[in-house]
Design an enzyme around this catalytic site. Structure first.
Site, PDB file in Angstrom:
ATOM      1  N   HIS A  58      -2.907   4.102  -0.773  1.00 21.64           N
ATOM      2  CA  HIS A  58      -2.488   5.176  -1.683  1.00 21.64           C
ATOM      3  C   HIS A  58      -2.116   6.454  -0.932  1.00 21.64           C
ATOM      4  O   HIS A  58      -1.185   7.159  -1.320  1.00 21.64           O
ATOM      5  CB  HIS A  58      -3.576   5.440  -2.732  1.00 21.64           C
ATOM      6  CG  HIS A  58      -3.679   4.347  -3.749  1.00 21.64           C
ATOM      7  ND1 HIS A  58      -4.851   3.671  -4.017  1.00 21.64           N
ATOM      8  CD2 HIS A  58      -2.735   3.774  -4.543  1.00 21.64           C
ATOM      9  CE1 HIS A  58      -4.624   2.745  -4.948  1.00 21.64           C
ATOM     10  NE2 HIS A  58      -3.359   2.796  -5.277  1.00 21.64           N
ATOM     11  N   ASP A 149       4.687   2.145  -7.481  1.00 22.98           N
ATOM     12  CA  ASP A 149       3.433   1.496  -7.096  1.00 22.98           C
ATOM     13  C   ASP A 149       3.274   0.230  -7.938  1.00 22.98           C
ATOM     14  O   ASP A 149       2.374   0.130  -8.767  1.00 22.98           O
ATOM     15  CB  ASP A 149       2.275   2.486  -7.339  1.00 22.98           C
ATOM     16  CG  ASP A 149       0.949   1.941  -6.860  1.00 22.98           C
ATOM     17  OD1 ASP A 149       0.934   0.971  -6.087  1.00 22.98           O
ATOM     18  OD2 ASP A 149      -0.090   2.491  -7.281  1.00 22.98           O
ATOM     19  N   THR A 151       3.358  -4.187  -8.583  1.00 21.79           N
ATOM     20  CA  THR A 151       2.777  -5.403  -8.003  1.00 21.79           C
ATOM     21  C   THR A 151       3.899  -6.181  -7.309  1.00 21.79           C
ATOM     22  O   THR A 151       5.031  -5.709  -7.247  1.00 21.79           O
ATOM     23  CB  THR A 151       2.158  -6.280  -9.115  1.00 21.79           C
ATOM     24  OG1 THR A 151       3.168  -6.496 -10.105  1.00 21.79           O
ATOM     25  CG2 THR A 151       0.985  -5.606  -9.773  1.00 21.79           C
ATOM     26  N   ASP A 152       3.609  -7.370  -6.831  1.00 16.87           N
ATOM     27  CA  ASP A 152       4.648  -8.175  -6.171  1.00 16.87           C
ATOM     28  C   ASP A 152       5.798  -8.424  -7.159  1.00 16.87           C
ATOM     29  O   ASP A 152       5.566  -8.516  -8.367  1.00 16.87           O
ATOM     30  CB  ASP A 152       4.079  -9.537  -5.725  1.00 16.87           C
ATOM     31  CG  ASP A 152       3.029  -9.381  -4.638  1.00 16.87           C
ATOM     32  OD1 ASP A 152       2.350  -8.341  -4.613  1.00 16.87           O
ATOM     33  OD2 ASP A 152       2.882 -10.288  -3.818  1.00 16.87           O
TER      34      ASP A 152
HETATM   35  N1  AG3 Z   1       0.378  -2.797  -5.471  1.00 19.28           N
HETATM   36  C1  AG3 Z   1       1.001  -3.332  -4.293  1.00 19.28           C
HETATM   37  C2  AG3 Z   1       0.151  -4.327  -3.568  1.00 19.28           C
HETATM   38  C3  AG3 Z   1       0.580  -5.703  -3.795  1.00 19.28           C
HETATM   39  C4  AG3 Z   1      -0.339  -6.624  -3.052  1.00 19.28           C
HETATM   40  N2  AG3 Z   1       0.180  -7.937  -3.050  1.00 19.28           N
HETATM   41  C5  AG3 Z   1      -0.541  -9.032  -2.836  1.00 19.28           C
HETATM   42  N3  AG3 Z   1      -1.823  -8.922  -2.650  1.00 19.28           N
HETATM   43  N4  AG3 Z   1       0.053 -10.179  -2.840  1.00 19.28           N
HETATM   44  C6  AG3 Z   1      -0.809  -2.069  -5.285  1.00 19.28           C
HETATM   45  C7  AG3 Z   1      -1.197  -1.307  -6.485  1.00 19.28           C
HETATM   46  C8  AG3 Z   1      -2.271  -0.368  -6.172  1.00 19.28           C
HETATM   47  N5  AG3 Z   1      -2.176   0.833  -6.886  1.00 19.28           N
END
Ligand code: AG3
Length: 270
Positions: A58, A149, A151-152
């Site tokens: 972060h 921010d 996810t995948d």
């Molecule tokens: N989002 C991005 C992280 C993705 C992780 N991917 C994985 N573990 N395959 C993070 C959100 C946090 N605020």
């Protein structure tokens, strides 16, 4: 009980003490108490946050663009329903932050069980919007900084990796920053991100080690009117408030190894 996230047949094993919460409306959202990494947020089987290393992710995602922007007073965070990016953004002298999150359950469960936001959701400068991030950006006003921010890019986050989304964001902010997956084990996703985000002017890549993300090497893209020249001065205003980020870490994050430079060059040709 063990939690396992695998990529190409190798991955991470995390010992779980107990599951604290689960919701399955838009995405499968789970919060666990782990043996040694504190609490952990998992979305659709993928580690998003552990208390152990979320500050690294972060702080890099937020302070790198914030300290690269001449005068950042308004920020849009797309995704980030756990509140970690919001917490970091509020360390800066801002007029407003809008957080647009598609999945209400992420905010609700994180507020109740994960608790990493440090009061950020109740800050008077914050507006929370429950909407699809791309739809929001289509009709929103301009922000100084946009931070993605997500996810995948499989499932609800997929539109946040498309060329049309980057085009929209380029028009709506001075500085843009997004997480862009593991450049070493998620090469296809990273490449797609590079190709599509090339519509953003000055698009660059920086990296950081995030131990609980796929193979620990994590990438971010940044673009727009960003510059290194404000970093030292702006850091003074948040000095003492970060655990990981400082100007040296900021500058060194842009020093890339040969294999990654080549990957970026190749994506340019693709
Ligand atoms: N989002 C991005 C992280 C993705 C992780 N991917 C994985 N573990 N395959 C993070 C959100 C946090 N605020």
């Amino acid at each position: 009980m063990e939690f396992i996230e695998k990529y190409d047949g190798c991955g991470l094993v995390i010992k779980i003490r107990k599951k604290l919460a689960e919701a399955t409306k838009i995405q499968k959202v789970e919060i666990f108490e782990t043996e040694s990494l504190g609490k952990m947020l998992v979305i659709d089987g993928k580690v998003q946050v552990t208390e152990f290393d979320e500050h690294i992710y972060h702080e890099m995602l937020v302070h790198v663009p914030m300290n690269s922007c001449k005068d950042a007073r308004s920020v849009l965070i797309v995704g980030g329903g756990d509140g970690g990016a919001l917490r970091e953004a509020l360390k800066h002298d801002l007029e407003k932050v809008v957080l647009v999150e598609i999945d209400r359950n992420v905010i609700e469960l994180c507020k109740k069980f994960l608790k990493i936001e440090n009061g950020a959701f109740d800050d008077p400068r914050v507006e929370i919007v429950f909407e699809d991030g791309k739809k929001y950006v289509e009709s929103c006003e301009k922000f100084d900084v946009i931070i993605v921010d997500g996810t995948d890019p499989v499932g609800v986050s997929d539109p946040l990796f498309g060329r049309d989304f980057f085009e929209l964001c380029a028009e709506k902010c001075k500085v843009f920053c997004s997480q862009s997956q593991s450049p070493i084990i998620q090469r296809d996703l990273f490449r797609k991100m590079l190709q599509n985000s090339s519509v953003i002017k000055n698009r660059s890549v920086f990296i950081s080690a995030i131990p609980t993300y796929p193979l620990a090497i994590w990438s971010f893209i940044i673009g727009g009117d960003f510059s290194f020249k404000y970093v030292e001065r702006k850091f003074k205003r948040i000095m003492g408030k970060t655990r990981h980020y400082n100007p040296e870490v900021h500058f060194s994050a842009f020093i890339l190894p040969e294999w990654l430079k080549e990957e970026i060059r190749n994506a340019g040709r693709g």
